[in-house]
Design a protein around this motif. Structure first.
Motif, PDB file in Angstrom:
ATOM      1  N   GLY A  43     -11.575   7.682 -12.434  1.00  0.00           N
ATOM      2  CA  GLY A  43     -11.748   8.675 -11.388  1.00  0.00           C
ATOM      3  C   GLY A  43     -10.761   8.610 -10.253  1.00  0.00           C
ATOM      4  N   GLY A  44      -9.996   7.538 -10.169  1.00  0.00           N
ATOM      5  CA  GLY A  44      -9.016   7.430  -9.104  1.00  0.00           C
ATOM      6  C   GLY A  44      -7.885   8.432  -9.286  1.00  0.00           C
ATOM      7  N   THR A  45      -7.437   9.009  -8.193  1.00  0.00           N
ATOM      8  CA  THR A  45      -6.357   9.985  -8.228  1.00  0.00           C
ATOM      9  C   THR A  45      -5.842  10.229  -6.819  1.00  0.00           C
ATOM     10  N   LEU A  46      -4.924  11.180  -6.699  1.00  0.00           N
ATOM     11  CA  LEU A  46      -4.408  11.588  -5.399  1.00  0.00           C
ATOM     12  C   LEU A  46      -5.290  12.714  -4.850  1.00  0.00           C
ATOM     13  N   VAL A  47      -5.689  12.579  -3.593  1.00  0.00           N
ATOM     14  CA  VAL A  47      -6.536  13.583  -2.960  1.00  0.00           C
ATOM     15  C   VAL A  47      -6.059  13.776  -1.521  1.00  0.00           C
ATOM     16  N   GLN A  48      -6.287  14.948  -0.998  1.00  0.00           N
ATOM     17  CA  GLN A  48      -5.870  15.223   0.373  1.00  0.00           C
ATOM     18  C   GLN A  48      -6.877  14.691   1.383  1.00  0.00           C
ATOM     19  N   THR A  49      -6.404  14.442   2.577  1.00  0.00           N
ATOM     20  CA  THR A  49      -7.294  14.017   3.659  1.00  0.00           C
ATOM     21  C   THR A  49      -8.410  15.043   3.836  1.00  0.00           C
ATOM     22  N   ASN A  57     -16.547  11.085   0.266  1.00  0.00           N
ATOM     23  CA  ASN A  57     -16.351  12.352   0.973  1.00  0.00           C
ATOM     24  C   ASN A  57     -15.569  12.113   2.258  1.00  0.00           C
ATOM     25  N   SER A  58     -15.012  13.189   2.787  1.00  0.00           N
ATOM     26  CA  SER A  58     -14.258  13.116   4.044  1.00  0.00           C
ATOM     27  C   SER A  58     -13.242  11.985   4.003  1.00  0.00           C
ATOM     28  N   LEU A  59     -12.477  11.952   2.951  1.00  0.00           N
ATOM     29  CA  LEU A  59     -11.531  10.847   2.751  1.00  0.00           C
ATOM     30  C   LEU A  59     -10.455  10.835   3.817  1.00  0.00           C
ATOM     31  N   LYS A  60     -10.064   9.616   4.176  1.00  0.00           N
ATOM     32  CA  LYS A  60      -9.052   9.390   5.199  1.00  0.00           C
ATOM     33  C   LYS A  60      -7.884   8.634   4.580  1.00  0.00           C
ATOM     34  N   PRO A  61      -6.704   8.699   5.170  1.00  0.00           N
ATOM     35  CA  PRO A  61      -5.562   7.939   4.634  1.00  0.00           C
ATOM     36  C   PRO A  61      -5.866   6.450   4.521  1.00  0.00           C
ATOM     37  N   GLU A  62      -6.675   5.909   5.422  1.00  0.00           N
ATOM     38  CA  GLU A  62      -6.995   4.488   5.358  1.00  0.00           C
ATOM     39  C   GLU A  62      -7.939   4.129   4.223  1.00  0.00           C
ATOM     40  N   ASP A  63      -8.453   5.121   3.500  1.00  0.00           N
ATOM     41  CA  ASP A  63      -9.257   4.850   2.310  1.00  0.00           C
ATOM     42  C   ASP A  63      -8.384   4.604   1.083  1.00  0.00           C
ATOM     43  N   LYS A  64      -7.096   4.803   1.237  1.00  0.00           N
ATOM     44  CA  LYS A  64      -6.184   4.560   0.114  1.00  0.00           C
ATOM     45  C   LYS A  64      -6.253   3.084  -0.283  1.00  0.00           C
ATOM     46  N   ALA A  65      -6.508   2.845  -1.563  1.00  0.00           N
ATOM     47  CA  ALA A  65      -6.643   1.477  -2.053  1.00  0.00           C
ATOM     48  C   ALA A  65      -6.867   1.503  -3.562  1.00  0.00           C
ATOM     49  N   VAL A  69      -6.844   4.946  -5.734  1.00  0.00           N
ATOM     50  CA  VAL A  69      -7.157   6.140  -4.946  1.00  0.00           C
ATOM     51  C   VAL A  69      -6.085   6.284  -3.873  1.00  0.00           C
ATOM     52  N   THR A  70      -5.461   7.438  -3.833  1.00  0.00           N
ATOM     53  CA  THR A  70      -4.438   7.717  -2.833  1.00  0.00           C
ATOM     54  C   THR A  70      -4.859   8.939  -2.035  1.00  0.00           C
ATOM     55  N   VAL A  71      -4.791   8.823  -0.727  1.00  0.00           N
ATOM     56  CA  VAL A  71      -5.181   9.916   0.156  1.00  0.00           C
ATOM     57  C   VAL A  71      -3.955  10.352   0.941  1.00  0.00           C
ATOM     58  N   SER A  72      -3.552  11.579   0.745  1.00  0.00           N
ATOM     59  CA  SER A  72      -2.362  12.093   1.435  1.00  0.00           C
ATOM     60  C   SER A  72      -2.748  12.638   2.803  1.00  0.00           C
ATOM     61  N   SER A  73      -1.873  12.378   3.770  1.00  0.00           N
ATOM     62  CA  SER A  73      -2.160  12.841   5.143  1.00  0.00           C
ATOM     63  C   SER A  73      -1.566  14.222   5.386  1.00  0.00           C
TER      64      SER A  73
END
Length: 124
Positions: A8-14, A84-92, A120-124
């Motif tokens: 389930g890990g992937t790139l997602v927007q903030t 939910n409400s993912l933040k860049p600091e959730d990237k890991a 999991v990568t969260v783009s800012s």
């Protein structure tokens, strides 16, 4: 010994949402307390969430409370992490963990069984 596989890990927007899954095999899933941890490079692996065997009791780290939900389906041998409400600091890299301990402990040494992790990568 139980084997764990995360997906389930992937790139997602903030601000976006993502659900991770962890499927267990080789053990009696309902006899394990399950958890999610995460790790970024050069930092300690940190506790994110835990859920007890029946699913009736969960614990979340303070920095994800109100945003993440942990759940499990014992019929499917699967534990989930809804983010939910993912933040860049959730990237890991997010890891699924299992223990036969009855209580949920945040220290990684209390969890003897681990999956391989999912990014999991969260783009800012």
């Amino acid at each position: 010994q139980v084997q764990l596989v995360e997906t389930g890990g992937t790139l997602v927007q903030t601000g976006g949402s993502l659900r991770l899954s962890c499927v267990a095999s080789g053990g009696t899933f309902s006899s394990y307390t399950m958890g999610w941890f995460r790790q970024v490079a050069r930092k300690e692996r940190e506790f994110v969430a835990g859920i007890r065997r029946s699913g009736g009791n969960t614990i979340l780290a303070d920095n994800v409370k109100g945003r993440f939900i942990i759940s499990r389906d014992n019929d499917k041998n699967t534990v989930y992490l809804q983010m939910n409400s993912l933040k860049p600091e959730d990237k890991a890299v997010y890891y699924c963990a299992a223990t036969t301990d009855y209580i949920i402990l945040p220290g990684r040494l209390s969890w003897p069984n681990w999956g391989q992790g999912t990014q999991v990568t969260v783009s800012s």
